[in-house]
Enzyme design. Sequence first.
Site, PDB file in Angstrom:
ATOM      1  N   ASP A  77      -7.102  -2.959  -7.245  1.00 14.17           N
ATOM      2  CA  ASP A  77      -7.753  -3.608  -6.115  1.00 14.17           C
ATOM      3  C   ASP A  77      -7.922  -5.081  -6.434  1.00 14.17           C
ATOM      4  OD1 ASP A  77     -10.464  -4.415  -4.511  1.00 14.17           O
ATOM      5  OD2 ASP A  77      -9.371  -2.845  -3.474  1.00 14.17           O
ATOM      6  N   ARG A 101       0.829  -1.219   0.000  1.00 12.52           N
ATOM      7  CA  ARG A 101       0.000   0.000   0.000  1.00 12.52           C
ATOM      8  C   ARG A 101       0.855   1.258   0.000  1.00 12.52           C
ATOM      9  NH1 ARG A 101      -4.131  -1.885   4.652  1.00 12.52           N
ATOM     10  NH2 ARG A 101      -5.143  -3.604   3.543  1.00 12.52           N
ATOM     11  N   ARG A 120      -7.240  11.147  -5.384  1.00 11.20           N
ATOM     12  CA  ARG A 120      -8.460  10.392  -5.073  1.00 11.20           C
ATOM     13  C   ARG A 120      -9.680  11.307  -5.089  1.00 11.20           C
ATOM     14  NH1 ARG A 120     -12.713   9.139  -3.512  1.00 11.20           N
ATOM     15  NH2 ARG A 120     -13.398   7.462  -2.120  1.00 11.20           N
ATOM     16  N   ARG A 148      -3.448   6.347   1.279  1.00  9.62           N
ATOM     17  CA  ARG A 148      -4.040   7.508   1.941  1.00  9.62           C
ATOM     18  C   ARG A 148      -3.100   8.250   2.885  1.00  9.62           C
ATOM     19  NH1 ARG A 148      -9.213   5.097   4.632  1.00  9.62           N
ATOM     20  NH2 ARG A 148      -7.938   3.199   4.588  1.00  9.62           N
ATOM     21  N   TYR A 161     -14.931 -13.089  -0.554  1.00  9.92           N
ATOM     22  CA  TYR A 161     -15.692 -11.876  -0.865  1.00  9.92           C
ATOM     23  C   TYR A 161     -16.884 -12.197  -1.767  1.00  9.92           C
ATOM     24  CZ  TYR A 161     -11.971  -8.881   1.026  1.00  9.92           C
ATOM     25  OH  TYR A 161     -11.071  -8.249   1.852  1.00  9.92           O
TER      26      TYR A 161
END
Length: 354
Positions: free
Chosen positions: A77, A27, A40, A31, A154
């Site tokens: 992703d 990552r 973003r 963020r 998922y």
Amino acid sequence: MTPLENDRFLRALLREPVDVTPVWIMRQAGRYLPEYRETRARAGSFLALCQTPDLACEVTLQPLDRFPLDAAILFSDILTVPDAMGLGLGFEEGEGPRFERPVRRAGDIAALPVPDPERELRYVMDAVRLIRRELAGRVPLIGFSGSPWTLATYMVEGGTSKEFRIAKGMLYDDPSRMHELLEKVTRAVTAYLNAQVAAGAQALMIFDTWGGALSTRAYREFSLAYMARVVEGLSRVAEGRRVPVILFTKGGASWLEDMAGSGCDALGVDWTLEIGEARRRVGDRVALQGNMDPSVLYASPEKIRAEVAAILASYGPGTGHVFNLGHGVHPQVRPEHVGAFVEAVHDLSRPYHS
């Protein structure tokens, strides 16, 4: 393609000599970086950011413009694959990803298509091509996918889960149905990763985020066996050199020996195991990647440097180590602490490679 200026990441994965221990961060485009947050916001949504090649390229390169990292990783992703299989992916603020059409019945599984990566996932391949061009040989580019088991959780649960009530219920009560789903997802993941290599990815990583939630027998049968099949089906040479493959099962410290027999080149290790112990257990079968606790980055630069030194000492001299965190960098971490981390790895590792 432009020759690589810095290939120490690829060399370490293949246990070839390097000058210093290479480092990248899971990552690393994320963020914690203000420039990421700005991009973003411009994109309007996380999904739009992933699906717009220019923006995906922009955020992929942002950490490399700040830190002397030894690899770039595609910004995307893991859920792009099930989305391309028709499940209808959406991200809800504060709740994470959700699928409109979860897969639970035999008919749902039979109806699932195996997507063509250059059609349904063309935006990912276009991003890979663009990133390679913009990198211009600075460092290698890592492509990635979720593992078949992780994606299946998922797809069955319809989103994130802590207990995996529905997925594990299917695994134990109707294992043939779970195997049927995993077979199809394995084909999709293999095609997806091979398409990334064809588009320019120079190394691959398979993220088995939820493999550690399984028992040993279930892990071997429903997670590791399918990752091994993906590895077996991958294109392992491109542009005249080997394309290394990294497997990472979070919480998988108990199964390193099994994972080392999967055909991969390297194993990711989380922070629950001393990396020196991991090295003793796998020997020279595979390289290792990891494994600092991401929370160390909340500490002072001096403490970060001390933890880096301890992990390097635990691994010991020689190649075969790619420094990383044991999982992704947290959004609240200060960028200057990440810079101190990267600097410490390069500074302190040189004596281990003389």
